[in-house]
Design a protein around this motif. Structure first.
Motif, PDB file in Angstrom:
ATOM      1  N   LEU A 125       0.835  -1.205   0.000  1.00 25.16           N
ATOM      2  CA  LEU A 125       0.000   0.000   0.000  1.00 25.16           C
ATOM      3  C   LEU A 125       0.866   1.250   0.000  1.00 25.16           C
ATOM      4  O   LEU A 125       0.584   2.217  -0.728  1.00 25.16           O
ATOM      5  N   GLY A 126       1.928   1.255   0.807  1.00 21.03           N
ATOM      6  CA  GLY A 126       2.828   2.398   0.820  1.00 21.03           C
ATOM      7  C   GLY A 126       3.465   2.632  -0.536  1.00 21.03           C
ATOM      8  O   GLY A 126       3.591   3.779  -0.994  1.00 21.03           O
ATOM      9  N   ARG A 127       3.858   1.565  -1.207  1.00 24.54           N
ATOM     10  CA  ARG A 127       4.436   1.686  -2.553  1.00 24.54           C
ATOM     11  C   ARG A 127       3.401   2.209  -3.539  1.00 24.54           C
ATOM     12  O   ARG A 127       3.723   3.002  -4.435  1.00 24.54           O
ATOM     13  N   LEU A 128       2.157   1.776  -3.376  1.00 22.36           N
ATOM     14  CA  LEU A 128       1.088   2.269  -4.247  1.00 22.36           C
ATOM     15  C   LEU A 128       0.897   3.772  -4.069  1.00 22.36           C
ATOM     16  O   LEU A 128       0.772   4.521  -5.048  1.00 22.36           O
ATOM     17  N   HIS A 129       0.876   4.244  -2.823  1.00 26.57           N
ATOM     18  CA  HIS A 129       0.727   5.672  -2.568  1.00 26.57           C
ATOM     19  C   HIS A 129       1.901   6.462  -3.139  1.00 26.57           C
ATOM     20  O   HIS A 129       1.715   7.557  -3.693  1.00 26.57           O
ATOM     21  N   ALA A 250       4.025  -1.222  10.286  1.00 24.12           N
ATOM     22  CA  ALA A 250       5.471  -1.231  10.063  1.00 24.12           C
ATOM     23  C   ALA A 250       5.789  -1.389   8.577  1.00 24.12           C
ATOM     24  O   ALA A 250       6.705  -0.742   8.052  1.00 24.12           O
ATOM     25  N   GLY A 251       5.037  -2.239   7.893  1.00 26.92           N
ATOM     26  CA  GLY A 251       5.242  -2.413   6.466  1.00 26.92           C
ATOM     27  C   GLY A 251       4.946  -1.145   5.692  1.00 26.92           C
ATOM     28  O   GLY A 251       5.693  -0.764   4.787  1.00 26.92           O
ATOM     29  N   TYR A 252       3.860  -0.486   6.062  1.00 27.92           N
ATOM     30  CA  TYR A 252       3.523   0.761   5.370  1.00 27.92           C
ATOM     31  C   TYR A 252       4.617   1.799   5.588  1.00 27.92           C
ATOM     32  O   TYR A 252       5.067   2.454   4.637  1.00 27.92           O
ATOM     33  N   ARG A 253       5.053   1.950   6.830  1.00 29.82           N
ATOM     34  CA  ARG A 253       6.081   2.957   7.143  1.00 29.82           C
ATOM     35  C   ARG A 253       7.404   2.655   6.437  1.00 29.82           C
ATOM     36  O   ARG A 253       8.192   3.574   6.186  1.00 29.82           O
ATOM     37  N   ALA A 254       7.637   1.394   6.096  1.00 28.15           N
ATOM     38  CA  ALA A 254       8.859   1.047   5.375  1.00 28.15           C
ATOM     39  C   ALA A 254       8.850   1.586   3.953  1.00 28.15           C
ATOM     40  O   ALA A 254       9.914   1.734   3.337  1.00 28.15           O
ATOM     41  N   ALA A 255       7.653   1.881   3.429  1.00 26.54           N
ATOM     42  CA  ALA A 255       7.539   2.339   2.042  1.00 26.54           C
ATOM     43  C   ALA A 255       7.054   3.769   1.917  1.00 26.54           C
ATOM     44  O   ALA A 255       7.291   4.415   0.896  1.00 26.54           O
ATOM     45  N   HIS A 256       6.388   4.282   2.971  1.00 20.95           N
ATOM     46  CA  HIS A 256       5.815   5.628   2.885  1.00 20.95           C
ATOM     47  C   HIS A 256       5.672   6.194   4.300  1.00 20.95           C
ATOM     48  O   HIS A 256       5.212   5.491   5.207  1.00 20.95           O
ATOM     49  N   PRO A 257       6.031   7.454   4.517  1.00 20.48           N
ATOM     50  CA  PRO A 257       5.906   8.017   5.867  1.00 20.48           C
ATOM     51  C   PRO A 257       4.450   8.273   6.249  1.00 20.48           C
ATOM     52  O   PRO A 257       3.581   8.430   5.391  1.00 20.48           O
ATOM     53  N   ILE A 258       4.216   8.307   7.551  1.00 18.40           N
ATOM     54  CA  ILE A 258       2.924   8.715   8.116  1.00 18.40           C
ATOM     55  C   ILE A 258       3.170   9.999   8.887  1.00 18.40           C
ATOM     56  O   ILE A 258       4.003  10.035   9.792  1.00 18.40           O
ATOM     57  N   SER A 259       2.477  11.059   8.536  1.00 18.24           N
ATOM     58  CA  SER A 259       2.685  12.342   9.207  1.00 18.24           C
ATOM     59  C   SER A 259       2.126  12.289  10.624  1.00 18.24           C
ATOM     60  O   SER A 259       1.306  11.427  10.964  1.00 18.24           O
ATOM     61  N   ASP A 260       2.544  13.237  11.455  1.00 18.32           N
ATOM     62  CA  ASP A 260       2.022  13.311  12.820  1.00 18.32           C
ATOM     63  C   ASP A 260       0.513  13.525  12.818  1.00 18.32           C
ATOM     64  O   ASP A 260      -0.211  12.952  13.640  1.00 18.32           O
ATOM     65  N   ALA A 261       0.038  14.354  11.889  1.00 17.55           N
ATOM     66  CA  ALA A 261      -1.400  14.610  11.809  1.00 17.55           C
ATOM     67  C   ALA A 261      -2.164  13.346  11.428  1.00 17.55           C
ATOM     68  O   ALA A 261      -3.247  13.062  11.968  1.00 17.55           O
TER      69      ALA A 261
END
Length: 313
Positions: A125-129, A250-261
């Motif tokens: 999903l992170g790679r898709l984003h 953890a998998g998502y964060r490995a491919a795309h950051p998650i902002s504080d908001a």
């Protein structure tokens, strides 16, 4: 059952002849799915999926979906690319329905994902984003914040036919979402329906992301919230698996950051996602004729998820 439109063999052969993919060897209806008619077709050159879009998919939205799939596939994601015919057109007409041939991807849809697969799915999903950040197409989310509230109002009068406490749960959540929804979160192209049956895998390796027909422009983190509800509970919503949830994020964060908001809004987003699938299932439960081919899904499975999210806070 997911073959609502049956196509005679001779019509299928003539249709395949429009493409430079070889001659039709075999065709078989695919039972999975509830939105469209799907066929697995084999030709002298390979294997493909033929989809006939039924009435629940708006024809005007199809160019957006196909362009998004092509965009993601061209960037190396495991997304089936739409196949163009000899005239360069991907969107066709067959048996009175819009139709498209797409690449066949190997893999299976699992029903009980391991934490390792949840990690791989989150990363996908992170790679898709990341890959669709420069996608120019836009499409409003018909089941976004306002759409969910409208659907809730339509379901409320008959919610008691499903469960005596369901109307109260919906009303309480409507009030919560009105008070806490964040309209200022980063927007993106999202899949919006990335359940385990919309992802293919071999072992703990993701081999395909499929069924983009709810894709839209909405809060990016909402996509991860949808996956949390879809991947981290038992099918009936009664059991939550924290190890899956930790691996997914953890998998998502490995491919795309998650902002504080986005991180701060995640409890609201998860509740919104649970409400969305509760409502669409409730609507189908109340309005699908008894003799329809579609198998209704239990709305209470997402009522239980919603209750879990409320209690977790």
């Amino acid at each position: 059952m997911a073959v609502y439109t049956h196509v005679p063999a001779e019509d299928l052969s003539a249709f395949v002849a429009r493409y430079d993919i070889g001659d039709l060897v075999a065709a078989k209806g695919i039972a999975e799915g509830v939105e469209n008619s799907n066929y697995l077709i084999d030709t002298t050159r390979g294997r493909y999926i033929l989809t006939l879009y039924e009435k629940r998919v708006a024809v005007d939205d199809l160019p957006y979906f196909l362009a998004l799939m092509r965009h993601a596939a061209d960037r190396g994601l495991p997304v089936p690319k739409p196949i163009e015919d000899r005239a360069g057109d991907a969107l066709q007409d067959l048996a009175g329905r819009p139709a498209c041939v797409i690449e066949f991807l190997t893999g299976i849809s699992v029903t009980e994902p391991t934490p390792a697969l949840c990690h791989a799915a989150g990363e996908a999903l992170g790679r898709l984003h990341a890959a669709t950040a420069d996608f120019k197409g836009t499409r409003p989310n018909a089941l976004g914040h306002e759409g969910r509230l409208e659907l809730a109002a339509k379901c409320l009068p008959r919610a008691g036919e499903i469960d005596p406490d369901l109307a109260g749960l919906i009303e309480t959540e409507m009030a919560f979402q009105k008070a806490h929804w964040r309209a200022d979160l980063p927007q993106a192209t999202i899949h919006a329906d990335l359940f385990p049956d919309n992802m293919l895998a071999l072992g703990d390796t993701v081999t395909g992301i499929i069924d983009f027909y709810f894709a839209c422009t909405d809060a990016r983190a909402y996509d991860l919230a949808v996956m949390h509800g879809a991947w981290c509970f038992s099918n009936d919503g009664a059991v939550f698996y924290p190890e899956r949830a930790e691996a997914l994020e953890a998998g998502y964060r490995a491919a795309h950051p998650i902002s504080d908001a986005e991180a701060a809004a995640m409890p609201v987003l998860r509740r919104a996602s649970a409400l969305r699938f509760l409502l669409t299932r409730a609507w189908d439960w109340l309005n699908t004729p008894a003799d329809a081919l579609v198998t209704r899904k239990d709305p209470m499975a997402f009522a239980r998820r919603l209750l879990h999210y409320r209690e977790a806070e």
